[in-house]
Scaffold this motif. Structure first.
Motif, PDB file in Angstrom:
ATOM      1  N   CYS A  61     -10.522 -14.055   9.095  1.00  0.00           N
ATOM      2  CA  CYS A  61      -9.894 -13.637   7.847  1.00  0.00           C
ATOM      3  C   CYS A  61      -8.500 -14.251   7.767  1.00  0.00           C
ATOM      4  O   CYS A  61      -7.729 -14.188   8.727  1.00  0.00           O
ATOM      5  CB  CYS A  61      -9.809 -12.108   7.815  1.00  0.00           C
ATOM      6  SG  CYS A  61      -9.013 -11.454   6.377  1.00  0.00           S
ATOM      7  N   ASN A  62      -8.187 -14.835   6.620  1.00  0.00           N
ATOM      8  CA  ASN A  62      -6.887 -15.503   6.478  1.00  0.00           C
ATOM      9  C   ASN A  62      -5.919 -14.724   5.603  1.00  0.00           C
ATOM     10  O   ASN A  62      -5.071 -15.308   4.944  1.00  0.00           O
ATOM     11  CB  ASN A  62      -7.077 -16.930   5.949  1.00  0.00           C
ATOM     12  CG  ASN A  62      -7.657 -16.949   4.547  1.00  0.00           C
ATOM     13  OD1 ASN A  62      -7.999 -15.910   3.979  1.00  0.00           O
ATOM     14  ND2 ASN A  62      -7.766 -18.137   3.985  1.00  0.00           N
ATOM     15  N   PHE A  63      -6.009 -13.382   5.596  1.00  0.00           N
ATOM     16  CA  PHE A  63      -5.079 -12.566   4.822  1.00  0.00           C
ATOM     17  C   PHE A  63      -3.685 -12.667   5.440  1.00  0.00           C
ATOM     18  O   PHE A  63      -3.525 -12.622   6.655  1.00  0.00           O
ATOM     19  CB  PHE A  63      -5.504 -11.100   4.796  1.00  0.00           C
ATOM     20  CG  PHE A  63      -6.800 -10.827   4.082  1.00  0.00           C
ATOM     21  CD1 PHE A  63      -7.539 -11.825   3.472  1.00  0.00           C
ATOM     22  CD2 PHE A  63      -7.293  -9.544   4.026  1.00  0.00           C
ATOM     23  CE1 PHE A  63      -8.730 -11.565   2.814  1.00  0.00           C
ATOM     24  CE2 PHE A  63      -8.488  -9.262   3.372  1.00  0.00           C
ATOM     25  CZ  PHE A  63      -9.206 -10.276   2.766  1.00  0.00           C
ATOM     26  N   THR A  64      -2.686 -12.757   4.592  1.00  0.00           N
ATOM     27  CA  THR A  64      -1.297 -12.880   5.023  1.00  0.00           C
ATOM     28  C   THR A  64      -0.847 -11.621   5.764  1.00  0.00           C
ATOM     29  O   THR A  64      -1.206 -10.512   5.398  1.00  0.00           O
ATOM     30  CB  THR A  64      -0.386 -13.103   3.800  1.00  0.00           C
ATOM     31  OG1 THR A  64      -0.781 -14.320   3.158  1.00  0.00           O
ATOM     32  CG2 THR A  64       1.078 -13.189   4.191  1.00  0.00           C
ATOM     33  N   ILE A  65      -0.020 -11.826   6.786  1.00  0.00           N
ATOM     34  CA  ILE A  65       0.618 -10.729   7.511  1.00  0.00           C
ATOM     35  C   ILE A  65       2.039 -10.603   6.966  1.00  0.00           C
ATOM     36  O   ILE A  65       2.714 -11.606   6.720  1.00  0.00           O
ATOM     37  CB  ILE A  65       0.677 -11.017   9.030  1.00  0.00           C
ATOM     38  CG1 ILE A  65      -0.711 -11.300   9.596  1.00  0.00           C
ATOM     39  CG2 ILE A  65       1.373  -9.885   9.774  1.00  0.00           C
ATOM     40  CD1 ILE A  65      -1.654 -10.137   9.592  1.00  0.00           C
ATOM     41  N   TYR A  66       2.502  -9.375   6.799  1.00  0.00           N
ATOM     42  CA  TYR A  66       3.852  -9.106   6.311  1.00  0.00           C
ATOM     43  C   TYR A  66       4.684  -8.488   7.424  1.00  0.00           C
ATOM     44  O   TYR A  66       4.153  -7.804   8.302  1.00  0.00           O
ATOM     45  CB  TYR A  66       3.803  -8.136   5.114  1.00  0.00           C
ATOM     46  CG  TYR A  66       3.245  -8.776   3.884  1.00  0.00           C
ATOM     47  CD1 TYR A  66       4.082  -9.197   2.859  1.00  0.00           C
ATOM     48  CD2 TYR A  66       1.886  -8.986   3.754  1.00  0.00           C
ATOM     49  CE1 TYR A  66       3.574  -9.819   1.736  1.00  0.00           C
ATOM     50  CE2 TYR A  66       1.369  -9.613   2.622  1.00  0.00           C
ATOM     51  CZ  TYR A  66       2.207 -10.025   1.624  1.00  0.00           C
ATOM     52  OH  TYR A  66       1.705 -10.646   0.519  1.00  0.00           O
ATOM     53  N   GLN A  67       5.977  -8.729   7.368  1.00  0.00           N
ATOM     54  CA  GLN A  67       6.890  -8.073   8.296  1.00  0.00           C
ATOM     55  C   GLN A  67       7.100  -6.658   7.770  1.00  0.00           C
ATOM     56  O   GLN A  67       7.698  -6.454   6.723  1.00  0.00           O
ATOM     57  CB  GLN A  67       8.219  -8.814   8.359  1.00  0.00           C
ATOM     58  CG  GLN A  67       9.214  -8.156   9.273  1.00  0.00           C
ATOM     59  CD  GLN A  67      10.600  -8.767   9.148  1.00  0.00           C
ATOM     60  OE1 GLN A  67      10.810  -9.751   8.458  1.00  0.00           O
ATOM     61  NE2 GLN A  67      11.547  -8.160   9.811  1.00  0.00           N
ATOM     62  N   GLY A  68       6.601  -5.674   8.519  1.00  0.00           N
ATOM     63  CA  GLY A  68       6.678  -4.289   8.062  1.00  0.00           C
ATOM     64  C   GLY A  68       8.019  -3.644   8.308  1.00  0.00           C
ATOM     65  O   GLY A  68       8.403  -2.695   7.643  1.00  0.00           O
ATOM     66  N   GLY A  69       8.739  -4.161   9.302  1.00  0.00           N
ATOM     67  CA  GLY A  69      10.038  -3.609   9.651  1.00  0.00           C
ATOM     68  C   GLY A  69      10.385  -3.936  11.085  1.00  0.00           C
ATOM     69  O   GLY A  69       9.605  -4.561  11.804  1.00  0.00           O
TER      70      GLY A  69
END
Length: 185
Positions: A61-69
Motif C-alpha cells: 500500500c502506498n498511502f502517505t504517512i503523516y507526522q503525527g507529532g
C-alpha cells in the motif's frame, strides 16, 4: 465570541506567533482524546516522504504517512472512517475513528478494500499532560476550532492552516498569506 475549549473531535490551530516551534509551526491537530489528565491528537497537515509499505513491507500500500507529532515517533497510528471494517475502533467525532484491529487492517489494505480517502496514517502523536494544553492555550500558542472539514482525509495539506486563519478573520488574515519563512517576505 465564546472561546472554545479542548474537546475530542475539535481542532487545534497553531497560532502564527509560534514561528520558532518546529514541531507545531503552521499545524492543525485533530484532538482524538481529551481529559483532565491528558490530551492526544494528530497533526493533519504534515505529510512525510514515506508511504505505508516503506514502514511495513508486508502491506502492499502506498498511502502517505503523516507526522503525527513529536511523541513516540517510532510508532504508527491511524484515524479512519470505516469502523464497520475495523473492530476495536474508538469514535473521535463526526464519523472519525481512531485505531482498530491492525491484523484486519493489513488484510483490508492488501485486498484494496480501504481507499486513501478513508484512512490516514501517522508516525508519532501530539500529547499534553495535565493542564499543559490549557497553559499553551492561555499563552496563545493555539486557538481551537470545530472540525468543519467535509473530509480531513483529502483536504489540501498546504491550504488547511491558511484557510483556518482566513476563517477566523481579523489579524489572522494578514498571517494567512505570510510565507512559511517570514524572512523571505
Amino acid at each position: 465570541m465564546k472561546m472554545l475549549t479542548p474537546k475530542k473531535g475539535r481542532l487545534l490551530i497553531a497560532e502564527p506567533s509560534i514561528l520558532n516551534d518546529d514541531s507545531f509551526k503552521r499545524t492543525i491537530v485533530l484532538i482524538t482524546d481529551h481529559s483532565d489528565a491528558s490530551s492526544v491528537g494528530f497533526i493533519l497537515n504534515r505529510p512525510m516522504q514515506y508511504v505505508l509499505e516503506d514502514l511495513i513491507p508486508d502491506i502492499e500500500c502506498n498511502f502517505t504517512i503523516y507526522q503525527g507529532g513529536p511523541v513516540e515517533q517510532e510508532n504508527l497510528y491511524f484515524i479512519h472512517r470505516v469502523p464497520h471494517l475495523l473492530t476495536d475502533s474508538i469514535e473521535v467525532a463526526n464519523g472519525i475513528y481512531w485505531g482498530g484491529n491492525f491484523e484486519s487492517l493489513k488484510q483490508l489494505l492488501n485486498e484494496d478494500l480501504i481507499k486513501p480517502s478513508d484512512i490516514r496514517f501517522f508516525l508519532g502523536y501530539s500529547g499534553w499532560g495535565s493542564q499543559q494544553l490549557e497553559s499553551e492555550l492561555n499563552t496563545e500558542s493555539w486557538f481551537i476550532s470545530e472540525n468543519d472539514f467535509n473530509n480531513i482525509f483529502i483536504e489540501d495539506e498546504e491550504a488547511i492552516w491558511k484557510n483556518k486563519l482566513l476563517q477566523k478573520g481579523g489579524k489572522y488574515k494578514i498571517w494567512a498569506n505570510a510565507p512559511a519563512d517570514i524572512t523571505m517576505n
